[in-house]
Design an enzyme around this catalytic site. Structure first.
Site, short mmCIF file in Angstrom:
data_model
loop_
_atom_site.label_atom_id
_atom_site.label_comp_id
_atom_site.label_asym_id
_atom_site.label_seq_id
_atom_site.Cartn_x
_atom_site.Cartn_y
_atom_site.Cartn_z
CG ASN A 1 -5.14 -13.44 -2.76
OD1 ASN A 1 -5.48 -14.36 -2.01
ND2 ASN A 1 -3.88 -13.23 -3.11
N GLY B 1 0.92 -5.18 -1.64
CA GLY B 1 0.89 -4.89 -0.21
C GLY B 1 1.76 -3.71 0.20
CD GLU C 1 1.49 -12.63 -0.94
OE1 GLU C 1 0.54 -13.37 -0.63
OE2 GLU C 1 1.42 -11.39 -0.94
CG HIS D 1 -0.15 -14.49 -5.22
ND1 HIS D 1 0.81 -13.96 -4.40
CD2 HIS D 1 -1.13 -13.55 -5.33
CE1 HIS D 1 0.40 -12.74 -4.02
NE2 HIS D 1 -0.77 -12.48 -4.58
CD GLU E 1 -1.45 -10.02 -8.09
OE1 GLU E 1 -2.37 -9.39 -7.59
OE2 GLU E 1 -0.90 -10.98 -7.53
CE LYS F 1 -2.31 -10.79 -0.49
NZ LYS F 1 -1.05 -10.12 -0.72
CB SER G 1 -1.02 -1.14 -3.92
OG SER G 1 -0.06 -1.72 -3.05
C1 PEP Z 1 -2.43 -9.71 -4.09
O1 PEP Z 1 -2.08 -10.31 -3.09
O2 PEP Z 1 -2.71 -10.34 -5.10
C2 PEP Z 1 -2.49 -8.25 -4.02
C3 PEP Z 1 -2.67 -7.62 -5.13
O3 PEP Z 1 -2.36 -7.66 -2.78
P1 PEP Z 1 -2.61 -6.12 -2.41
O4 PEP Z 1 -3.85 -5.67 -3.13
O5 PEP Z 1 -2.74 -6.09 -0.94
O6 PEP Z 1 -1.41 -5.36 -2.92
#
Ligand code: PEP
Length: 237
Positions: free
Chosen positions: A8, A168, A96, A94, A162, A10, A200
């Site tokens: 992803n 992040g 976000e 997601h 998630e 973003k 992460s």
């Molecule tokens: C994500 O945005 O779906 C995500 C898992 O981000 P990160 O791997 O940076 O934690």
């Protein structure tokens, strides 16, 4: 079940960033990985070009879609438009988007249904906050998100677990906690659905996470932006 490793991007990436995908393809020896599916979800501006150049090796997906096919929705992109640009998947719900755009489960469900209408596979994201985990509510929260966000009809579906506090931050749940949540989701959605872990995932922890039962792949944010990191994750496990 073939694992799905999804990146992803973003709101990151310009035309020059497609060179990272070219590096990834070189790292894969020019061919698709035979034992796992690779997906990159770039910003909408890069989707068509990425699909045109690399769809023989990777799948390409959107990061969000509008629930309607077309109309007066300035700035939005429909699932049909993503499909037309070469997408096969779209991420919906997601955390976000849930936070920045106040999307709730019923919005996510409508987007997942729109994805299917357009022939895309929805990747429905669920996950608890840090406070909710601290209160012992993680399973209840995710259970409620699944009830509210998933289309009722059978069809193509991927779930991404998630935990919001792991995105992040460099933090991850224990392997036991991931296993517990994936087992819980598996009981709810049945054996045919891929359940990804996201939050992460890095080259250093991908092997252990991908080895957990009922972890059928990963949704990777930050570490998907650099070909070398993404390649290490793709090759792990
Ligand atoms: C994500 O945005 O779906 C995500 C898992 O981000 P990160 O791997 O940076 O934690």
């Amino acid at each position: 079940m073939k694992k799905l490793i999804a990146g992803n991007w973003k709101m990151n990436g310009i035309q020059a960033s497609l060179e990272e995908v070219a590096r990834l393809v070189i790292g894969l020896d020019g061919g698709a990985a035979s034992d796992r599916d690779l997906l990159i979800c770039p910003p909408a501006t890069l989707l068509a070009k990425m699909a045109e150049e690399f769809s023989d090796v990777i799948f390409v997906g959107g990061q969000n879609c509008h629930e309607r096919e077309s109309g007066a929705h300035t700035g939005d992109v429909s699932a049909e438009m993503l499909a037309d640009a070469g997408a096969s998947y779209v991420i919906v719900g997601h955390s976000e988007r849930r936070a920045d755009h106040h999307e709730v489960d019923s919005d996510v469900k409508a987007k997942a249904m729109a994805a299917r209408r357009a022939g895309l596979t929805p990747i429905v994201c669920v996950g608890e906050s840090e406070a909710q985990r601290g209160e012992g509510e993680a399973l209840n929260v995710v259970g409620a998100q699944l009830s509210g966000s998933l289309p009722e009809e059978e069809g193509e579906l991927v779930i991404a677990y998630e935990p919001v506090w792991a995105i992040g931050t460099g933090l991850t749940p224990t392997l036991g906690d991931i296993a517990e949540m994936h087992g819980f989701i598996r009981d709810r959605v049945g054996s045919g659905v891929r359940i990804l872990y996201g939050g992460s995932v890095k080259p250093g922890n991908a092997h252990d996470i991908l080895a957990i039962k009922d972890v059928n792949g990963a949704l990777v944010g930050g570490a998907s932006l650099k070909a070398s990191d993404f390649l290490s994750i793709v090759s792990a496990g």
